[in-house]
Scaffold this motif. Structure first.
Motif, PDB file in Angstrom:
ATOM      1  N   GLU A 316      66.001  15.718  30.288  1.00  0.00           N
ATOM      2  CA  GLU A 316      66.139  14.488  31.062  1.00  0.00           C
ATOM      3  C   GLU A 316      67.410  14.570  31.883  1.00  0.00           C
ATOM      4  OE1 GLU A 316      65.991  11.019  28.619  1.00  0.00           O
ATOM      5  OE2 GLU A 316      63.943  11.415  27.954  1.00  0.00           O
ATOM      6  N   ILE A 317      67.336  14.043  33.095  1.00  0.00           N
ATOM      7  CA  ILE A 317      68.545  14.006  33.897  1.00  0.00           C
ATOM      8  C   ILE A 317      69.479  12.943  33.323  1.00  0.00           C
ATOM      9  CG2 ILE A 317      67.361  14.803  35.971  1.00  0.00           C
ATOM     10  CD1 ILE A 317      67.482  11.918  37.006  1.00  0.00           C
ATOM     11  N   ASP A 318      70.738  13.048  33.671  1.00  0.00           N
ATOM     12  CA  ASP A 318      71.723  12.098  33.166  1.00  0.00           C
ATOM     13  C   ASP A 318      71.370  10.682  33.628  1.00  0.00           C
ATOM     14  OD1 ASP A 318      74.638  12.069  31.945  1.00  0.00           O
ATOM     15  OD2 ASP A 318      74.612  10.667  33.618  1.00  0.00           O
ATOM     16  N   MET A 319      71.604   9.706  32.774  1.00  0.00           N
ATOM     17  CA  MET A 319      71.190   8.343  33.107  1.00  0.00           C
ATOM     18  C   MET A 319      71.907   7.762  34.312  1.00  0.00           C
ATOM     19  SD  MET A 319      70.283   6.189  29.740  1.00  0.00           S
ATOM     20  CE  MET A 319      71.661   6.752  28.761  1.00  0.00           C
ATOM     21  N   GLU A 344      56.109  17.346  35.239  1.00  0.00           N
ATOM     22  CA  GLU A 344      57.286  17.672  34.415  1.00  0.00           C
ATOM     23  C   GLU A 344      58.564  17.110  35.026  1.00  0.00           C
ATOM     24  OE1 GLU A 344      57.283  18.742  31.456  1.00  0.00           O
ATOM     25  OE2 GLU A 344      55.114  19.042  31.549  1.00  0.00           O
ATOM     26  N   MET A 346      58.824  14.588  37.105  1.00  0.00           N
ATOM     27  CA  MET A 346      58.808  13.124  36.983  1.00  0.00           C
ATOM     28  C   MET A 346      59.235  12.709  35.580  1.00  0.00           C
ATOM     29  SD  MET A 346      55.354  12.069  39.014  1.00  0.00           S
ATOM     30  CE  MET A 346      55.295  12.067  40.822  1.00  0.00           C
ATOM     31  N   ALA A 347      58.726  13.418  34.594  1.00  0.00           N
ATOM     32  CA  ALA A 347      59.065  13.079  33.207  1.00  0.00           C
ATOM     33  C   ALA A 347      60.556  13.234  32.948  1.00  0.00           C
ATOM     34  CB  ALA A 347      58.268  13.949  32.242  1.00  0.00           C
ATOM     35  N   ALA A 348      61.174  14.161  33.672  1.00  0.00           N
ATOM     36  CA  ALA A 348      62.618  14.382  33.488  1.00  0.00           C
ATOM     37  C   ALA A 348      63.459  13.313  34.183  1.00  0.00           C
ATOM     38  CB  ALA A 348      62.997  15.760  34.011  1.00  0.00           C
ATOM     39  N   GLY A 349      62.785  12.487  35.013  1.00  0.00           N
ATOM     40  CA  GLY A 349      63.514  11.425  35.700  1.00  0.00           C
ATOM     41  C   GLY A 349      63.627  11.611  37.196  1.00  0.00           C
ATOM     42  N   VAL A 350      62.880  12.578  37.730  1.00  0.00           N
ATOM     43  CA  VAL A 350      62.930  12.833  39.178  1.00  0.00           C
ATOM     44  C   VAL A 350      62.070  11.822  39.928  1.00  0.00           C
ATOM     45  CG1 VAL A 350      62.115  14.437  40.959  1.00  0.00           C
ATOM     46  CG2 VAL A 350      63.458  15.293  39.023  1.00  0.00           C
TER      47      VAL A 350
END
Lengths: 658, 658
Positions: A316-319, A344, A346-350
């Motif tokens: 996950e990318i940093d919040m 994938e 998107m799931a990581a926060g992109v």
């Protein structure tokens, strides 16, 4: 004596001049490309030339800058461009299909061909042996009419690549290293020809990252030889038959040689706010990052995004960090989606964007105030991101992804150590680039009934013959490295007036002095003064058209960026070179008179012009102009001149003798 | 006597008043939602209330309108919202994670709970038995402080669904049929409660399409009972434990009953430029379509886009038609990407967008001049798309996809016949909605150090106590159905000033008369006159704040839309109802004086106010206001009043007695 690859291709296309550095040559153009923000004026000018159809082997019109269509004027522009492509016989790439350089590389770029494009990153397909140059829109219109393209024969510099890139180092770091060494002025008047054993270690997408960003060196173009990797790339694109083997002669003579040992390249970053402000990532590691964007014509390919996707998989990318991925083409988007990478990411926060130039030119995802943005783009000129006091770093997708995970600038080698699990993603090409071609409308498939012009689409202004004398006040004195983004900003609120010169002129040089445009109008013209490298950056001819519209008759600068200087000629503005002393002494508000009798002096080939300042002191300014450029100045610009020539010649099929 | 479902939920939450239609009731709020264009002012007002943390069970802040962040002010707003959510204890949904209604439905909406949201489509989760109401931002701030929400007890209308939808007919067509029958005013003061055997034939996503667009009927809310389908939906979202069985009593008494036979519903379209301008698609078939967009909070779910994706698989959209798909949430985007549908749509020619409200509010993909746009959205008010003379049709995703393929408006049944191969895609839910939650920052995960305000973020204006007398000229006389889009447009160039009332006020009513704002300032205030249903549309309180800022003291209208009327009270503007004769007789420019001594009359509960026009004739205007609303008017607005109350009460934990 052997030839460089550049000389070989130019020789094949030469219609005028000698291949001597500094001499003006005329070359035949095989392909042209235009994008949406420069293309409208290209086609309006083509219309003004009264020709029936495009004369080059191939012309392609892309819609990439304004794909978000924030204003109906953008959408109207796209419709006009589609109608113009259909009317005059060009390919049309629909909005959403991607950035011109990426889509051109995928579909049309061919080794050994010449390509002229109304975008400064046109040299991108140099990575597969095409000789490609960015030019002002009018040059494109003329080339589409069958006219030659004129340019000063550049010096050819040998960039000898040795060794192989270590893990985590990328093609982006190679071109950043070039910028670190040579600066944004280091390539002016030059072509960088990549040679040496390191070439074969680089895939075509890596090579095009390097040739793309050669533009930031100020280079006329950059080019790689072709080889098995080139053939392989074309085959994967379904175009193996377009492969041609090309290389310099063994005894080719270069103006200069630069050696880059790939094995010594480490992850680099261009710090704010110039692409040559390059330092190792480790030197700025720890800087908190608010925004990360992966994409652009430099690093927006499938092969660029895939490593970032692999790094983000399962993470996950940093919040506190926002991350946007904007692929360079729908081919890239479609492949990434088909293989599951989009999900994938998107799931990581992109936040996954449509394929667009977008944020790279300040359209969308503008950074917050006092924030840091890390981008895989090619330019970080101050304010280009859409906010004046921006802080934009340029880097590779690998550095971008690592920093998004960390929430701060980090060398991926160090992040790997810290987390103990980041594997170098490496570079991977798909077996087949099998994206659909739905978004490319072929020339014979025209869907519009003639040109479709919305209410904001004006006409191409046709200049007036040169004034007898040039006299006026210095309306603005500027520093070095003024970019075309300073002259005509490309943020979306301004970009939508690219087909409407009267309105667009209101924004001229507003980033330097927002009173300038009104003062120019009020004082009925005048002159501009600038330092070195005036007009660097994009190819936009509006940076000359708008000053012309405001009555500017001459620019006195220490030096000019190549494309912009050509644009000044094309729109009848006198580019005069001044020396350091003159630059230091002359002040904004001074009265300037070109004492030399301008029109006859230009016609007579004079190079020295006496300039009288405040009726008090005199200096000598130099006009470095070919005979052809002098004729353009006399005529009041290239459109007027070409129109006369084509009309006399009964059409544009024959190369224009200008 | 039995209770309706609405009465049951309200009874459970009642803190003041009686459940008698037309009577004001105060209800306890369990959940609140805010989005980025209304949220900034909500949090600024919450800050002004000097409270430490949110008092509701749940508060969620979404970023959905301005996700393109085309100006740094948008990005600054998002950063401020993240910091406010973290500071005061709300969930934060990052830009790119989707539209508030979609993300709330997926993650938080719960049967039997009350939800108050600063967006007019807040009633969306009525589809799973939540009682949800859109309100002005200040009402949200107060509710977050623990205060009750006050609303006129609506009439509860029974919408009895019979039969089952035929192939190609969808939930969108059901709500379009409701609009065709009832018009955009047909739901004012009402809650539509769906009952009957047809209910169980509809999935939760279909139900939420209906409840979402109940807003276009002017309804206070819309609600479905819960059943196996509700339980199943929650289970697929991983929230089975939040299921509660809810239904009206068998002998519930409704104010009215409407019967809709689902089996008779055919594909419908709302023609330009009002959502109730509904006709069968077949009646307008053949109209050329330039743009098709699938998405929005009405039809942007996975289940909405999947049918369109299936229809497009292996096909291509018409070359002259542009098609954009903008999913309503990243959950939808991620699922579609994971299952390969995104790649299929891209291959068909779709420009796949990030998850955003975007085009629905005129931000991005603005139609070209003189063009037709077909959208699966909920509103087609003139100009809302971002261009004044737009021509926007509203329809289901199935009609949208069929028309994109045909390049013209077409009933998919007819296209099926023509091509002989289009299969009805039907409706399908995923086994599990297993999208990531990376983009939701939980209240305890705050990443900012206190509130972070960019330079464009002002303070919440706190009103002044009511003027002794109201007198001024009629600055603008308007027609029926003036929307909040007319009062404060939501296009991106204007939206970015939502946190800056002084600047935003310059655009007040500019879509009706662009001289208005300046005239209002120049004349130091005055009054507005309007026809029926003044202030319909969105919940934006800025439509009251800006007139207040410009000095407007009263609006004389034939009738008011519910949320806007509450906003007028909240910002200290007197909403006076006038009859037809008065409306006809009064002219723009007339001098109006409220002869009745205003402040004492309001305090005394007077409902009739004498208005003297041009010192010539008189009329009676009615003030329909509760005691609470009168106190708000006297105090100069709700913020000032609540601030006093909370400060006296030593905090906001107790329901505010206002």
């Amino acid at each position: 004596m052997g030839q460089t690859l550049t000389e070989k291709i130019l020789d094949d296309h030469l219609v005028e001049g000698e291949l001597e550095p500094g001499e003006e040559i005329g070359i035949e153009i095989d392909q042209v490309l235009t994008q949406d923000t420069t293309g409208t004026m290209v086609w309006l000018q083509f219309e003004a030339l009264d020709l029936d159809e495009v004369q080059t082997e191939l012309a392609a019109q892309y819609c990439d800058h304004q794909t978000y269509q924030f204003d109906f004027k953008n959408t109207d522009d796209h419709r006009f461009l589609r109608s113009a492509a259909g009317t005059y016989g060009a390919y049309f790439s629909r909005p959403g299909n991607g950035i011109c350089h990426n889509v051109h590389k995928e579909n049309f770029a061919a080794p050994g061909k010449t390509l002229l494009g109304s975008d400064s990153h046109t040299p991108t397909p140099g990575g597969l042996g095409q000789f490609a140059i960015g030019a002002g829109g009018l040059d494109i219109s003329v080339a589409m009419g069958g006219g030659a393209y004129y340019v000063e024969m550049p010096e050819v510099v040998n960039v000898r690549l040795e060794g192989e890139l270590p893990e985590w180092s990328t093609a982006k770091d190679v071109i950043l290293e070039m910028l670190r060494r040579l600066t944004v002025k280091g390539g002016v008047g030059k072509v960088f020809e990549y040679t040496g054993p390191g070439v074969e270690t680089l895939s075509v997408p890596e090579r095009t990252t390097i040739t793309n960003m050669g533009t930031e060196l100020g280079a006329t173009s950059s080019i790689f030889p072709t080889d098995g990797k080139t053939r392989d790339y074309l085959a994967r694109q379904g175009r193996a038959d377009e492969y041609v083997e090309l290389s310099p002669d063994e005894d080719a003579e270069y103006a200069d040689e630069i050696v880059v040992d790939l094995s010594e390249i480490e992850p680099l970053v261009a710090a704010p706010s110039m692409p040559d402000n390059v330092v190792p990532v480790r030197e700025v590691a720890g800087e908190s990052v608010d925004q990360v964007i992966v994409g652009s014509c430099t690093n927006g390919g499938y092969e660029d995004i895939l490593p970032a996707a692999k790094m983000l998989e399962g993470r996950e990318i940093d919040m506190k960090t926002e991350m946007v991925v904007a692929p360079g083409s729908k081919q890239a988007s479609e492949l990434l989606a088909r293989e599951g990478w989009t999900a994938e990411m998107m799931a990581a926060g992109v936040n996954f964007s449509e394929a667009t130039c977008g944020a790279c030119i300040g359209i969308g995802h503008v950074p917050a105030s006092d924030s840091v943005s890390l981008r895989t783009f090619n330019r970080n000129f101050e304010g280009r991101s859409g906010i004046e006091d921006d802080s934009v770093y340029l880097c590779s997708p690998e550095v971008a992804a690592a920093s998004a995970i960390a929430g701060e600038l980090v060398d991926p080698r160090d992040l790997a150590g810290e987390l103990g699990e980041l594997e170098p993603p490496g570079l991977e090409l798909p077996d087949q680039y099998d994206g659909s071609k739905t978004d490319i409308i072929e020339p014979e498939e025209s869907v519009d009934d003639g040109l479709v012009k919305g209410p904001n689409i004006g006409a191409a202004p046709i200049g007036e013959p040169l004034d007898a004398d040039i006299e006026g006040s210095v309306l603005l004195k500027m520093t070095d490295n003024i970019t075309t983004d300073h002259i005509i900003p490309a943020t979306s609120d301004i970009l939508m007036y690219r087909s409407n010169i009267e309105k667009l002129s209101e924004f001229t040089l507003s980033r330097v002095d927002d009173t300038f445009a009104q003062r120019a109008l009020d004082s009925n013209g005048g002159v501009l003064v600038a330092g070195e490298n005036y007009g660097q950056g994009s190819s936009r001819e509006h940076a000359a058209m708008c000053p012309q519209f405001l009555g500017i008759e001459a620019v006195l600068a220490q030096s000019f960026a190549r494309i912009h200087k050509a644009n000044l000629f094309n729109f009848g503005i006198l580019p005069l070179a001044i020396d350091d002393d003159t630059y230091e002494r002359i002040e904004q508000g001074d009265d300037v008179e070109v004492v030399t009798d301008v029109a006859p002096a230009i016609a007579a080939g004079e190079t020295e012009f006496t300039v009288r300042v405040n009726d008090d002191w005199e200096a000598t300014a130099e006009l470095d102009a070919s005979e052809r450029e002098r004729r353009i100045l006399e005529a009041g610009g290239k459109l007027r001149l070409t129109k006369e020539q084509y009309s006399e010649g009964g059409g544009g099929a024959a190369p224009a003798d200008d």
